[in-house]
Design an enzyme around this catalytic site. Structure first.
Site, PDB file in Angstrom:
ATOM      1  N   CYS A  48      13.346  16.348 -28.445  1.00  0.00           N
ATOM      2  CA  CYS A  48      12.080  15.696 -28.052  1.00  0.00           C
ATOM      3  C   CYS A  48      12.272  15.001 -26.721  1.00  0.00           C
ATOM      4  O   CYS A  48      11.322  14.808 -25.978  1.00  0.00           O
ATOM      5  CB  CYS A  48      11.677  14.641 -29.074  1.00  0.00           C
ATOM      6  SG  CYS A  48      11.620  15.273 -30.715  1.00  0.00           S
ATOM      7  N   GLU A  97       4.583  21.377 -24.068  1.00  0.00           N
ATOM      8  CA  GLU A  97       5.973  21.281 -24.536  1.00  0.00           C
ATOM      9  C   GLU A  97       6.481  22.688 -24.865  1.00  0.00           C
ATOM     10  O   GLU A  97       5.947  23.359 -25.744  1.00  0.00           O
ATOM     11  CB  GLU A  97       6.068  20.388 -25.777  1.00  0.00           C
ATOM     12  CG  GLU A  97       7.512  20.138 -26.182  1.00  0.00           C
ATOM     13  CD  GLU A  97       7.654  19.206 -27.368  1.00  0.00           C
ATOM     14  OE1 GLU A  97       6.903  19.353 -28.345  1.00  0.00           O
ATOM     15  OE2 GLU A  97       8.539  18.329 -27.320  1.00  0.00           O
TER      16      GLU A  97
END
Ligand code: UN1
Length: 495
Positions: free
Chosen positions: A282, A381
């Site tokens: 992340c 992402e």
């Protein structure tokens, strides 16, 4: 536990009630690592019932005793660190060095939260009336549900279960279907440390099992780390039932490099933040925001470093970049190569599957230049080893570009100018900010989490984790021997 990753319910290792299983596959070799219990709602039901039954006694176990158990967990994890790390590399592909770091985070967290057993601080404050005492104490909540991802299969669950347990809650954990065996081995450490039956329960399986945890009426808190889509679905379901939810979701983290930066240091940090763990953190860096004066030199250094990285099966120490976790991830990351091309980004290195590294889901460390802040590769992402370089004309512009995404987890700036560093600390709107360091490597004693679409305002790790897993109980003790009516008296004074 590694041949058949069972469920752990009420202190027993059990198969799924339906008898269903699934295979956990090594993403580097494509071999089967383990079979695992494929749980359904009935297994979740049993796990929640076990956690509910164990709660009254665990809640009343003095917190320092709970802490001692967590210290024992820390010792056992230390002894088993290498075995756990190897299993992790086999199951989800991160290199053995990275896997050791993952397990170490759990060891660190076990010591940290073990220590909380003798703190769990509340506070006192003066009260309005004479002969009266006030305090706020932390209270446990009940059964906590954890739904966690594969990319940090031991560390991320440890950030959740250790604070939940030290606070006196009991736990039902649904890990990712990519990592059932390492999850079972992790839970085994708690069982062997002597955690009472039912205090920690493991339910292996897929999203339907996770949803069953989130929707169970006896689960009062949900802590979720994973994709934004799943996280928001969990949030919506849990909110309808009035549950407390902690979310950790996506990131689109950037490193800013100013003209005055130490470029060698920056290049090294960018390489590891972008390509370490195959970009599947992340906190990974996927945007490089660089001042024009140094962009060419930096790009050259990064291309050389990307080409020198050893991609392969990370079970041996020499490998630096492992595979992507599965075929779906490979397809997703590959699809962004077409997106980048269509948007007009310039490929400097990488750009495809790395077949030379083996039969697994290997992907070349990839760098794009000529990226604009609004291109899809600069906004979405990707969760792979793909880095996009965006050129800017000033620090102010760099900060604006950094802040202008749907996510807000981690950011970093490289500069030798202390004034600029402090301005960046003030103006970068992410939950984690680094100065002269990559965007990865958060330590467990500080709050972890992000702004905007990364989360819902909660934080993990550090003392902040306790806020997720406790509720405040405000206590007033009146020792005046008469009925003191504070509010009414105050109103009278105010007229
Ligand atoms: C994650 O990718 O969800 O800061 C966690 C880091 C690690 C944790 C990452 N300590 O990169």
């Amino acid at each position: 536990m590694t041949d058949f990753a069972k469920n752990f319910i009420g202190g027993q290792w059990v198969a799924a009630q339906s008898g269903a299983t699934f295979a956990s596959i090594n993403p580097a070799t494509l071999e089967t690592v383990a079979e695992a219990a494929k749980s359904g709602a009935e297994d979740v039901q049993a796990a929640v019932a076990a956690a509910k039954a164990a709660y009254p006694a665990w809640r009343l176990t003095p917190a320092p005793r709970r802490g001692e158990l967590l210290f024992r967990v820390a010792h056992i994890l230390t002894e088993r660190k290498e075995a756990l790390s190897r299993l992790m590399t086999m199951e989800m592909g991160k290199t053995i060095t990275e896997a050791r770091g993952d397990v170490q985070e759990a060891i660190d967290m076990a010591y940290y939260m073990g220590g909380e057993g003798r703190r769990l601080k509340g506070y006192t404050a003066p009260v309005e009336m004479p002969n009266k005492f006030g305090m706020a104490i932390r209270d446990s909540v009940g059964v906590v549900g954890l739904v966690t991802p594969w990319n940090f299969p031991v560390a991320v669950p440890s950030w959740k279960m250790l604070p939940a347990l030290i606070a006196g809650n009991t736990v039902v954990w649904k890990p990712s279907e990519e990592t059932p065996a390492v999850s079972a081995a992790f839970v085994e450490a708690f069982a062997d440390a002597g955690l009472p039956a039912g205090v920690l329960n493991l339910v292996n399986g897929f999203g339907d099992a996770g949803a069953a945890v989130a929707e169970h009426p006896d689960v009062r808190i949900i802590s979720f780390t994973g994709s934004t889509t799943t996280g928001l679905a969990v949030y919506t379901k849990a909110a309808a039932l009035g549950k407390k939810v902690t979310l950790e979701m996506g990131g689109k983290n950037a490193i800013i490099v100013l003209d005055d930066a130490n470029l060698d240091l920056a290049a090294e940090a960018i390489t590891w933040s972008a390509y370490g763990t195959t970009g599947q953190r992340c906190t990974a860096t996927s945007r490089l925001i660089v001042e024009k004066g140094v962009s060419a030199k930096l790009a050259e250094a990064l291309v050389a470093k990307a080409q020198a990285l050893r991609v392969g099966y990370g079970i041996t120490d020499d490998i630096q970049v492992g595979p992507l976790v599965n075929e779906k991830a490979l397809n997703k990351v590959s699809s962004y190569i077409d997106v980048a091309k269509a948007d007009g980004a310039r490929l400097l290195v990488g750009g495809g599957r790395d077949a030379a590294a083996g039969a697994g889901y290997f992907f070349q460390p990839t760098l794009y230049a000529g990226v604009t802040p609004t291109m899809r590769i600069a906004q979405e992402e990707i969760f792979g080893p793909v880095l996009s370089m965006i050129e800017v004309g000033s620090m102010e512009e760099a900060i604006e570009v950094n802040n202008n995404t749907a996510y807000g987890l981690s950011s970093s700036i490289f500069t030798e100018n202390v004034n600029k560093a402090f301005r960046a600390i003030r103006d970068l709107t992410t939950g984690i900010v680094y100065i002269n360091h990559g965007t990865t490597g958060a330590e467990i004693q500080f709050p972890f989490g992000g702004t905007r679409g990364t989360g819902n305002g909660m934080r993990e790790a550090g003392g902040a984790a306790l806020d997720s897993f406790t509720e405040w109980k405000s206590v007033y003790v009146d020792f005046s021997g008469r009925l003191q009516r504070a509010q009414i008296d105050t109103d009278a004074i105010l007229g």
